[in-house]
Design a protein around this motif. Structure first.
Motif, PDB file in Angstrom:
ATOM      1  N   TRP A   1       0.714  -1.224   0.062  1.00 23.41           N
ATOM      2  CA  TRP A   1      -0.102   0.060   0.062  1.00 23.41           C
ATOM      3  C   TRP A   1       0.886   1.320   0.129  1.00 23.41           C
ATOM      4  O   TRP A   1       2.001   1.377   0.597  1.00 23.41           O
ATOM      5  N   PHE A   2       0.669   2.088  -1.009  1.00 23.48           N
ATOM      6  CA  PHE A   2       1.317   3.439  -0.995  1.00 23.48           C
ATOM      7  C   PHE A   2       0.480   4.507  -0.644  1.00 23.48           C
ATOM      8  O   PHE A   2      -0.817   4.496  -0.907  1.00 23.48           O
ATOM      9  N   ARG A   3       0.860   5.520  -0.457  1.00 20.03           N
ATOM     10  CA  ARG A   3       0.026   6.802  -0.513  1.00 20.03           C
ATOM     11  C   ARG A   3       0.688   8.047  -1.120  1.00 20.03           C
ATOM     12  O   ARG A   3       1.885   8.113  -1.214  1.00 20.03           O
ATOM     13  N   GLN A   4      -0.185   8.859  -1.302  1.00 17.23           N
ATOM     14  CA  GLN A   4       0.413  10.214  -1.995  1.00 17.23           C
ATOM     15  C   GLN A   4      -0.233  11.621  -1.770  1.00 17.23           C
ATOM     16  O   GLN A   4      -1.463  11.539  -2.012  1.00 17.23           O
ATOM     17  N   ALA A   5       0.199  12.189  -1.003  1.00 20.63           N
ATOM     18  CA  ALA A   5      -0.277  13.498  -0.360  1.00 20.63           C
ATOM     19  C   ALA A   5       0.073  14.584  -1.451  1.00 20.63           C
ATOM     20  O   ALA A   5       0.880  14.670  -2.315  1.00 20.63           O
ATOM     21  N   PRO A   6      -0.860  15.689  -1.642  1.00 19.18           N
ATOM     22  CA  PRO A   6      -0.515  16.781  -2.434  1.00 19.18           C
ATOM     23  C   PRO A   6       0.741  17.296  -2.341  1.00 19.18           C
ATOM     24  O   PRO A   6       1.089  17.697  -1.101  1.00 19.18           O
ATOM     25  N   GLY A   7       1.563  17.494  -3.449  1.00 24.26           N
ATOM     26  CA  GLY A   7       2.809  18.284  -3.403  1.00 24.26           C
ATOM     27  C   GLY A   7       3.789  17.084  -2.830  1.00 24.26           C
ATOM     28  O   GLY A   7       4.956  17.715  -2.764  1.00 24.26           O
ATOM     29  N   LYS A   8       3.738  15.986  -2.498  1.00 21.22           N
ATOM     30  CA  LYS A   8       4.532  15.146  -2.060  1.00 21.22           C
ATOM     31  C   LYS A   8       4.709  13.892  -2.951  1.00 21.22           C
ATOM     32  O   LYS A   8       4.054  13.655  -3.753  1.00 21.22           O
ATOM     33  N   GLU A   9       5.801  13.142  -2.536  1.00 19.66           N
ATOM     34  CA  GLU A   9       6.220  11.980  -3.300  1.00 19.66           C
ATOM     35  C   GLU A   9       5.274  10.653  -2.918  1.00 19.66           C
ATOM     36  O   GLU A   9       4.798  10.902  -1.802  1.00 19.66           O
ATOM     37  N   ARG A  10       5.063  10.018  -3.764  1.00 23.44           N
ATOM     38  CA  ARG A  10       4.278   8.665  -3.299  1.00 23.44           C
ATOM     39  C   ARG A  10       5.314   7.834  -2.205  1.00 23.44           C
ATOM     40  O   ARG A  10       6.435   7.439  -2.675  1.00 23.44           O
ATOM     41  N   GLU A  11       4.599   7.304  -1.286  1.00 23.79           N
ATOM     42  CA  GLU A  11       5.427   6.431  -0.470  1.00 23.79           C
ATOM     43  C   GLU A  11       4.790   5.317   0.037  1.00 23.79           C
ATOM     44  O   GLU A  11       3.707   5.277   0.029  1.00 23.79           O
ATOM     45  N   LEU A  12       5.547   4.309   0.249  1.00 22.08           N
ATOM     46  CA  LEU A  12       5.188   3.093   0.874  1.00 22.08           C
ATOM     47  C   LEU A  12       4.818   3.034   2.390  1.00 22.08           C
ATOM     48  O   LEU A  12       5.426   3.635   3.114  1.00 22.08           O
ATOM     49  N   VAL A  13       3.487   2.733   2.818  1.00 19.83           N
ATOM     50  CA  VAL A  13       2.979   2.465   4.111  1.00 19.83           C
ATOM     51  C   VAL A  13       2.838   1.365   4.545  1.00 19.83           C
ATOM     52  O   VAL A  13       2.807   0.925   5.753  1.00 19.83           O
ATOM     53  N   ALA A  14       2.858   0.128   3.909  1.00 17.76           N
ATOM     54  CA  ALA A  14       2.750  -1.172   4.334  1.00 17.76           C
ATOM     55  C   ALA A  14       3.156  -2.069   3.096  1.00 17.76           C
ATOM     56  O   ALA A  14       2.593  -1.783   1.907  1.00 17.76           O
ATOM     57  N   ARG A  15       3.739  -3.142   3.482  1.00 21.09           N
ATOM     58  CA  ARG A  15       4.158  -4.193   2.650  1.00 21.09           C
ATOM     59  C   ARG A  15       3.801  -5.514   3.212  1.00 21.09           C
ATOM     60  O   ARG A  15       3.946  -5.985   4.300  1.00 21.09           O
ATOM     61  N   ILE A  16       3.230  -6.639   2.431  1.00 28.04           N
ATOM     62  CA  ILE A  16       3.152  -7.976   2.775  1.00 28.04           C
ATOM     63  C   ILE A  16       3.719  -8.913   1.739  1.00 28.04           C
ATOM     64  O   ILE A  16       3.664  -8.700   0.513  1.00 28.04           O
ATOM     65  N   SER A  17       4.259 -10.222   2.475  1.00 30.47           N
ATOM     66  CA  SER A  17       4.755 -11.141   1.486  1.00 30.47           C
ATOM     67  C   SER A  17       3.671 -11.823   0.956  1.00 30.47           C
ATOM     68  O   SER A  17       2.363 -12.020   1.375  1.00 30.47           O
ATOM     69  N   TRP A  18       4.032 -12.831  -0.090  1.00 31.69           N
ATOM     70  CA  TRP A  18       3.044 -13.361  -0.684  1.00 31.69           C
ATOM     71  C   TRP A  18       2.344 -14.277   0.192  1.00 31.69           C
ATOM     72  O   TRP A  18       0.961 -14.660  -0.131  1.00 31.69           O
ATOM     73  N   SER A  19       2.968 -14.828   1.189  1.00 34.48           N
ATOM     74  CA  SER A  19       2.140 -15.837   2.253  1.00 34.48           C
ATOM     75  C   SER A  19       1.454 -15.157   3.147  1.00 34.48           C
ATOM     76  O   SER A  19       0.680 -15.480   3.961  1.00 34.48           O
TER      77      SER A  19
END
Length: 120
Positions: free
Chosen positions: A35-53
């Motif tokens: 999951w990524f997020r992008q706020a106005p005027g900011k770069e897209r950033e990762l907020v959560a990652r989950i492995s395939w399992s």
């Protein structure tokens, strides 16, 4: 590949939201997802990652302890539970396939995202 994110909305500080991301066009059961997020005027950033399992997860300090990522491979769906929301969490949230163990998206699949707005 299409990614349909939903569940966003407007909440007050301290509130909760649960985002969903349904993936169509390919199975994600062997893929790490983020999951990524992008706020106005900011770069897209990762907020959560989950492995395939689903066994391994990662969160940056900014959301650790407040956000929880999960997945249901049978439904080709990824979730993001967001608690104790803060105004600085306001952004458009996207899910996508990521390279395992990294913050690097794969394939350029983003979808339209879902807007989260947190008021103080």
């Amino acid at each position: 590949v299409q990614l349909q994110a939903s569940g966003g909305g407007s909440v007050q500080r301290g509130g909760s939201l649960r985002l969903s991301c349904v993936v169509s066009g390919r199975n994600i059961d062997t893929r790490s997802m983020g999951w990524f997020r992008q706020a106005p005027g900011k770069e897209r950033e990762l907020v959560a990652r989950i492995s395939w399992s689903g066994i391994s997860t990662y969160y940056p300090d900014s959301v650790k302890g407040r956000f929880t990522i999960s997945r249901d491979n049978a439904k080709n769906t990824v979730y993001l539970q967001m608690n104790s929301l803060k105004p600085e969490d306001t952004a458009v949230y996207y899910c996508t396939i990521v390279s395992p163990g990294t913050a690097s998206p794969l394939g350029g699949y983003w979808g339209q995202g879902t807007q989260v707005t947190v008021s103080s």
